[in-house]
Each structure stands twice: as structure tokens, then as C-alpha cells.
Design an enzyme around this catalytic site. Structure first.
Site, mmCIF file in Angstrom:
data_model
loop_
_atom_site.group_PDB
_atom_site.id
_atom_site.type_symbol
_atom_site.label_atom_id
_atom_site.label_comp_id
_atom_site.label_asym_id
_atom_site.label_seq_id
_atom_site.Cartn_x
_atom_site.Cartn_y
_atom_site.Cartn_z
ATOM 1 N N ASP A 161 0.852 -1.191 0.000
ATOM 2 C CA ASP A 161 0.000 0.000 0.000
ATOM 3 C C ASP A 161 0.888 1.241 0.000
ATOM 4 O O ASP A 161 1.900 1.309 0.696
ATOM 5 C CB ASP A 161 -0.922 -0.004 1.233
ATOM 6 N N ILE A 162 0.479 2.227 -0.760
ATOM 7 C CA ILE A 162 1.287 3.446 -0.920
ATOM 8 C C ILE A 162 1.276 4.310 0.354
ATOM 9 O O ILE A 162 2.187 5.097 0.581
ATOM 10 C CB ILE A 162 0.793 4.246 -2.154
ATOM 11 N N ASN A 203 -12.846 -3.168 2.633
ATOM 12 C CA ASN A 203 -13.831 -2.103 2.718
ATOM 13 C C ASN A 203 -14.774 -2.235 1.532
ATOM 14 O O ASN A 203 -14.333 -2.421 0.398
ATOM 15 C CB ASN A 203 -13.138 -0.736 2.685
ATOM 16 N N GLN A 261 -14.869 2.400 1.066
ATOM 17 C CA GLN A 261 -14.045 1.903 -0.034
ATOM 18 C C GLN A 261 -13.722 3.066 -0.956
ATOM 19 O O GLN A 261 -14.628 3.761 -1.427
ATOM 20 C CB GLN A 261 -14.793 0.809 -0.810
ATOM 21 N N HIS A 278 -10.152 -5.064 -3.388
ATOM 22 C CA HIS A 278 -8.826 -5.282 -2.801
ATOM 23 C C HIS A 278 -8.974 -5.744 -1.366
ATOM 24 O O HIS A 278 -9.828 -5.257 -0.632
ATOM 25 C CB HIS A 278 -7.949 -4.022 -2.870
ATOM 26 N N HIS A 294 -6.977 -5.863 2.138
ATOM 27 C CA HIS A 294 -5.843 -5.308 2.869
ATOM 28 C C HIS A 294 -5.274 -6.390 3.772
ATOM 29 O O HIS A 294 -6.028 -7.040 4.522
ATOM 30 C CB HIS A 294 -6.288 -4.153 3.775
HETATM 31 P P1 AMP Z 1 -9.852 1.457 0.399
HETATM 32 O O1 AMP Z 1 -10.181 2.616 1.289
HETATM 33 O O2 AMP Z 1 -10.158 0.130 1.041
HETATM 34 O O3 AMP Z 1 -10.445 1.597 -0.980
HETATM 35 O O4 AMP Z 1 -8.266 1.453 0.255
HETATM 36 C C1 AMP Z 1 -7.589 1.946 -0.844
HETATM 37 C C2 AMP Z 1 -6.115 1.812 -0.529
HETATM 38 O O5 AMP Z 1 -5.390 1.950 -1.734
HETATM 39 C C3 AMP Z 1 -5.587 2.851 0.446
HETATM 40 O O6 AMP Z 1 -5.017 2.201 1.585
HETATM 41 C C4 AMP Z 1 -4.531 3.604 -0.370
HETATM 42 O O7 AMP Z 1 -3.432 4.006 0.390
HETATM 43 C C5 AMP Z 1 -4.168 2.568 -1.417
HETATM 44 N N1 AMP Z 1 -3.631 3.098 -2.667
HETATM 45 C C6 AMP Z 1 -4.139 4.084 -3.437
HETATM 46 N N2 AMP Z 1 -3.374 4.268 -4.533
HETATM 47 C C7 AMP Z 1 -2.371 3.368 -4.453
HETATM 48 C C8 AMP Z 1 -1.257 3.046 -5.296
HETATM 49 N N3 AMP Z 1 -1.023 3.718 -6.423
HETATM 50 N N4 AMP Z 1 -0.426 2.060 -4.898
HETATM 51 C C9 AMP Z 1 -0.647 1.394 -3.754
HETATM 52 N N5 AMP Z 1 -1.673 1.646 -2.925
HETATM 53 C C10 AMP Z 1 -2.525 2.618 -3.269
#
Ligand code: AMP
Length: 125
Positions: free
Chosen positions: A39-40, A97, A104, A110, A112
């Protein structure tokens, strides 16, 4: 901003771009069913996302529409990633989520994976 999970799959979402190789990711694992990457914005010492290779908006979309082999392959990939990361002992946390109330943000399913620390409260806010 939470997504609207009733909208059709959006090919322009960030994880679709990662799957197509248009955006980079810090890859952890890949097989026919899934891609896993860090995760970024990590929220734990280990914070990895596992996404299906096929286009599903959400957990709800995936579990309603995907065939059994696709679901099994994805679930097994999540387990493989946790073992590859050596998280089974002492343990880890999985989270999905779903939709607006689940907050979400990316409209491609995805899972986590959180690890590398002790977790306590299940839901903080
Ligand atoms: P959600 O709130 O469950 O949709 O989580 C989305 C997740 O994607 C968050 O934890 C972000 O930090 C992660 N995210 C968004 N863009 C990227 C990316 N380019 N690379 C890796 N993780 C990302």
C-alpha cells in the site's frame, strides 16, 4: 472519497492501471488470479493489498459474479501472500472495505493485509 459500488466497473481506476502496467507498484506476489503490492500509504509495518486480476468493483460484485474457480484462486492467493510475508505466526489482520459505509475508495476489489504489530481494537472510528 468513498465509491458508489452500484456504478459499473471503471477501467480508469488506479488498480486497473497498475494491472495494465500503466502505473508502477511495489509488487509482492503475482499469479494467474491475483496481484499483491505494498500500500502506498501504509497503516501498519506491513500493509499489502491483494487484488484480483479480473475486473470486479467490490467484494459484493466479486462474490455475486465471479465463478467458483476465480474466487478460490483469489482466496488462495491471499493466503499465499500472508505465508510469503511470514505473517501466520504471530498473526495478522485482513480487511475489505465495501461501498460507501465501508469507506471503499478504489473501485477495484482489494483485500488489505496488515501485519508486523499487535492489533487491539477492531474498529477505531
Ligand atoms: P480502500 O479505502 O479500502 O479503498 O483502500 C484503498 C487503498 O489503496 C488505500 O489504503 C490507499 O493508500 C491505497 N492506494 C491508493 N493508490 C495506491 C497506489 N497507487 N499504490 C498502492 N496503494 C494505493
Amino acid at each position: 472519497m468513498p465509491i458508489d459500488p452500484s456504478l459499473p466497473y471503471d477501467d480508469a481506476n488506479i488498480f486497473a492501471k497498475i494491472l495494465r502496467g500503466e502505473l508502477p507498484c511495489n509488487k509482492v506476489y503475482e499469479d494467474d488470479h491475483a496481484l499483491a503490492f505494498h500500500d502506498i500509504r501504509p497503516q501498519a509495518p506491513v500493509h499489502v493489498l491483494v487484488i484480483p486480476k479480473a475486473a470486479y468493483v467490490s467484494w459484493d460484485d466479486f462474490t455475486a459474479q465471479a465463478d467458483d474457480a476465480t474466487i478460490a484462486g483469489f482466496m488462495r492467493a491471499v493466503g499465499t501472500v500472508t505465508r510469503q510475508l511470514e505473517l501466520a505466526e504471530p498473526g495478522y489482520r485482513l480487511m475489505v472495505n465495501m461501498g460507501q459505509a465501508g469507506h471503499q475508495e478504489v473501485p477495484h476489489l482489494h483485500v488489505h493485509i496488515f501485519g508486523g504489530r499487535q492489533f487491539f481494537q477492531m474498529i477505531c472510528d
